[in-house]
Scaffold this motif. Structure first.
Motif, short mmCIF file in Angstrom:
data_model
loop_
_atom_site.label_atom_id
_atom_site.label_comp_id
_atom_site.label_asym_id
_atom_site.label_seq_id
_atom_site.Cartn_x
_atom_site.Cartn_y
_atom_site.Cartn_z
N ILE A 60 0.93 -1.24 -0.01
CA ILE A 60 -0.16 0.04 0.08
C ILE A 60 0.79 1.18 0.01
O ILE A 60 0.38 2.31 -0.22
CB ILE A 60 -1.05 0.13 1.18
CG1 ILE A 60 -2.03 1.19 1.11
CG2 ILE A 60 -0.39 0.02 2.69
CD1 ILE A 60 -3.16 0.66 0.21
N TRP A 62 3.11 1.70 -2.10
CA TRP A 62 3.27 2.05 -3.56
C TRP A 62 1.95 2.73 -3.95
O TRP A 62 0.80 2.22 -4.05
CB TRP A 62 3.62 0.90 -4.43
CG TRP A 62 4.94 0.49 -3.98
CD1 TRP A 62 6.05 1.10 -3.54
CD2 TRP A 62 5.58 -0.77 -4.46
NE1 TRP A 62 7.25 0.53 -3.51
CE2 TRP A 62 6.76 -0.73 -4.32
CE3 TRP A 62 5.05 -1.95 -5.13
CZ2 TRP A 62 7.70 -1.95 -4.46
CZ3 TRP A 62 5.87 -3.03 -5.23
CH2 TRP A 62 7.32 -2.93 -4.82
N ILE B 19 4.05 9.10 -16.07
CA ILE B 19 3.82 7.82 -16.42
C ILE B 19 4.00 6.97 -15.39
O ILE B 19 5.10 7.16 -14.83
CB ILE B 19 4.70 7.36 -17.76
CG1 ILE B 19 4.43 8.47 -18.89
CG2 ILE B 19 4.42 6.09 -18.32
CD1 ILE B 19 5.34 8.50 -20.24
N PRO B 20 3.24 6.20 -15.00
CA PRO B 20 3.55 5.18 -13.85
C PRO B 20 4.58 4.12 -14.08
O PRO B 20 4.92 3.83 -15.20
CB PRO B 20 2.19 4.47 -13.65
CG PRO B 20 1.65 4.48 -14.95
CD PRO B 20 1.79 5.80 -15.72
N GLU B 22 4.59 1.19 -13.72
CA GLU B 22 4.01 -0.11 -14.18
C GLU B 22 3.86 0.10 -15.86
O GLU B 22 4.14 -0.89 -16.48
CB GLU B 22 2.76 -0.32 -13.42
CG GLU B 22 2.73 -0.80 -12.25
CD GLU B 22 2.67 0.33 -11.23
OE1 GLU B 22 2.76 1.68 -11.73
OE2 GLU B 22 2.53 0.17 -10.07
N ALA B 23 3.72 1.19 -16.41
CA ALA B 23 3.40 1.72 -17.89
C ALA B 23 5.00 1.41 -18.44
O ALA B 23 5.24 1.03 -19.47
CB ALA B 23 2.68 2.77 -17.99
N ARG B 35 12.30 0.32 -6.62
CA ARG B 35 11.45 1.16 -7.11
C ARG B 35 11.57 2.58 -6.04
O ARG B 35 10.93 2.62 -4.98
CB ARG B 35 9.98 0.62 -6.67
CG ARG B 35 8.74 1.62 -7.10
CD ARG B 35 7.47 0.64 -7.30
NE ARG B 35 6.59 1.55 -7.02
CZ ARG B 35 5.27 1.33 -7.72
NH1 ARG B 35 4.89 0.08 -8.36
NH2 ARG B 35 4.25 2.00 -7.60
N ALA B 38 9.30 7.37 -7.26
CA ALA B 38 8.20 8.18 -7.03
C ALA B 38 7.87 8.78 -5.69
O ALA B 38 6.82 8.96 -5.30
CB ALA B 38 6.95 7.15 -7.56
N GLU B 40 7.75 7.22 -2.87
CA GLU B 40 6.84 6.39 -2.08
C GLU B 40 7.69 6.04 -0.96
O GLU B 40 8.83 6.04 -0.98
CB GLU B 40 6.51 5.22 -2.81
CG GLU B 40 5.63 5.30 -4.14
CD GLU B 40 5.61 4.33 -5.26
OE1 GLU B 40 4.71 4.41 -5.93
OE2 GLU B 40 6.67 3.98 -5.29
N SER B 41 6.95 5.61 0.01
CA SER B 41 7.93 5.57 1.39
C SER B 41 8.26 3.73 1.44
O SER B 41 7.46 3.10 1.78
CB SER B 41 7.17 5.76 2.59
OG SER B 41 8.02 5.56 3.82
N SER B 42 9.63 3.57 1.27
CA SER B 42 10.17 2.28 1.44
C SER B 42 9.77 1.81 2.74
O SER B 42 10.06 0.71 3.12
CB SER B 42 11.50 2.13 0.84
OG SER B 42 11.47 2.32 -0.48
N GLY B 225 3.45 6.32 4.50
CA GLY B 225 3.60 5.26 3.42
C GLY B 225 2.26 4.78 3.08
O GLY B 225 2.16 3.54 2.70
N ALA B 227 0.70 5.75 -0.14
CA ALA B 227 0.59 6.25 -1.28
C ALA B 227 -0.38 5.69 -2.18
O ALA B 227 -1.72 6.26 -2.75
CB ALA B 227 1.69 6.29 -2.31
N GLY B 228 -0.84 4.29 -1.92
CA GLY B 228 -1.87 3.53 -2.80
C GLY B 228 -3.09 3.54 -2.19
O GLY B 228 -4.09 3.10 -2.73
#
Lengths: 373, 373
Positions: A60, A62, B19-20, B22-23, B35, B38, B40-42, B225, B227-228
């Motif tokens: 989550i 990501w 562009i994500p 994944e794309a 990753r 972006a 995002e929090s690892s 953490g 983001a999703g």
């Protein structure tokens, strides 16, 4: 400082489309134990979706895929349309807002039924467009009147929920084909199919993204049981999907929700079972209504509208049920407001509802009347 | 049929803000294992949030509370502002779009730095407003130039990310007070504080919703953490929150996400630990940059911008890292485009990145240069 809002926002009324049950609980201090008022699915999610969401929760942190690629791919497979004819959003409500924003200039006209989905109306007003309504006819969307009004009002779009909310009624493909014939050629049809999985598949207007006039919205909130996840989608011509892509909130669909929606589509057995369970529940509700002397409407959704004869009775019953911890809604606009709109719950929830309704009707000495006024 | 989109939508370019990853994977056929592109929090989510979300998943068939009451209540406690000074949305991106929509008429002007957050720019264009930019100055938002430009262009709003993305730089309360003095009196300041938890608390501009000119946006996507999950919020004057309430997507915030956000706020120790871990990682990245002869910018965020000297080098390094399965981003606009923007990963991810970067630099015979151009 006088805050310089846009003229549209300044003039909007301070209303919300729906008050959530949680707010009703807070306002009343009453706790709801039987939540059958928002057409949420008491049958929950597919086990495959549950597992997928539990797994996705591990990542989550990501962002979700902003292209919703896997979801659109799976929808493309299931519906037999191209991926570029599908746009995913965080719930059907967001999708409806985007369609309104893509097409309606301030002042342009949308025609819909008086008493149809309030959230759609909210978006229309929110973008400064104008809503023109025609009454329901015997609890059905009146297709002839909608088409006539669209012509008369020079409407850019007609909005039609089919199956309908809050009545539950349905127009088959044949009726809709006739409607499209009658509608002015340059008028778009926004077909909100939130409940489509509960309608007989062979009577559903076939998907045809080659016809750019018809824009359809669907959701994972109803039969798939994912209302809290917020996944809806638009099925439309490629050009419409591209236009929405220019304005949508690209990373807006929750990562876990995407995973759940993809998995849901891989479990058609679950969907069939929910539809069967809901059929059974609807029959129970209709028999209950009859027993109490009320009429109920045929339903192609996961709820039943029970006509108790007057708005006053409906509101009184709703409030009395709330006191007993049972949450249902009554539509806001007359004459639909004579109905209780009751979501099909689990067998246990249905039993609680039946008992509570019988008690309330008895306590209030409400006499049913099987003839509709 | 020529689809009748609004004039604004018709004229918008077909671009997306990001562009994500994944794309990028799909396009390249390459799989990303690290990753860190972006922000995002690892470091994931708080154990309390994880537990709360697992529990909330059990009721995902129910809509979330459209008032986000528990979340706003908890935010109210944490920030010492009133609940009616908080509006929650499905991610900071949605919040930014709503602020733009609430205030900006088509044609009205917003001033921001050239190369600032693309998604904000996307919303400004999306509602037909006009973006006027001033260059960064030594990788900082140039407050004097922003204020001057706001006056010159008769701007309705200035947008400022602070701490800044993609540079990571930060203006303290003192600087912002001076900025607000210099800004035309009727000009709003939209302060995007997505990374604020990484800035020293005593240097952050104090919250003051009584000043309606300042509208702040925050998020659960970075230090928390999530983001999703898609939870962001607006801190603003009550009038602004009321205006947003007239146009927002009321049931848009995922139910599980709400539960996770509430629980996150109850775990300040976790947040402090993430901030410490990120500090350590930033130091590592800065030392790595120095070792390779690159300069790096001071960072008040969860990423470091490493200036590799030219846009060509930056893009080449980014592409070579991608080939090795490491995802980072490079800012789109010169001169920021001379930088690699690298999110602080876990110690393992940092090691993979360090090794990959050293290899790439060696393979490409890129010579570092510690002086900034």
């Amino acid at each position: 400082m006088n805050l310089p809002f846009t003229s549209i926002v300044r003039e909007l009324p301070a209303t919300v489309p729906f008050i959530p049950v949680e707010a009703l609980e807070r306002q009343s201090g009453k706790k709801i134990h039987t939540r059958i008022g928002a057409n949420e699915s008491s049958f929950g999610v597919s086990p495959l979706a549950k597992k997928a969401m539990e797994e996705a929760l591990q990542t989550i942190h990501w962002y979700g895929d902003s292209e919703c690629y896997d979801l659109r791919k799976e929808l493309s497979r299931v519906h037999g349309v191209r991926m570029d004819e599908i746009s995913a959003g965080s719930g059907i409500d967001e999708c409806l807002g985007l369609v309104v924003r893509a097409f309606l200039e301030p002042g342009e006209v949308v025609v819909t039924s008086l008493g149809a989905y309030p959230t759609f109306n909210y978006h229309v007003s929110g973008f400064g467009a104008k809503l023109v309504t025609v009454p329901y006819r015997d609890y059905m969307n009146d297709l002839d009147a909608l088409a006539d009004k669209a012509r008369e009002a020079d409407a850019k779009m007609v909005y039609l929920a089919n199956p309908d909310n809050p009545t539950g009624t349905f127009h088959s493909a044949g009726a809709l084909h006739g409607f499209l014939e009658k509608l002015p050629e340059d008028c778009l049809l926004l077909l909100d199919e939130a409940y489509i999985e509960f309608a007989p598949a062979h009577e559903v207007l076939p998907l045809n993204p080659q016809n750019p006039r018809v824009i359809r919205t669907r959701t994972f909130s109803k039969v798939y049981g994912m209302a809290g996840a917020r996944v809806g989608y638009v099925l439309a011509a490629k050009e419409t999907v591209q236009a929405i892509d220019k304005i949508r909130n690209h990373f807006g669909v929750n990562r876990v929700a995407q995973a759940g929606a993809v998995a849901s589509l891989k479990d058609p057995d679950f969907v069939r079972q929910v539809v069967r369970d809901v059929e059974e529940g609807k029959k129970e509700y209709q028999e209950l209504a009859q027993k109490l002397g009320f009429s109920s409407l045929p339903s192609y959704t996961n709820f039943v509208a029970i006509d108790v004869g007057s708005e006053e009775k409906a509101v009184a019953i709703r409030e009395a049920l709330f006191e007993k911890g049972v949450f249902i809604r009554t539509p806001q606009v007359f004459p639909l407001s004579r109905c209780l709109r009751v979501t099909v719950g689990t067998p246990e929830e249905r039993q609680i509802f039946a008992q509570a309704l019988e008690e309330v009707v008895k306590e209030m000495s409400i006499t049913g009347d099987t003839t509709r006024r």
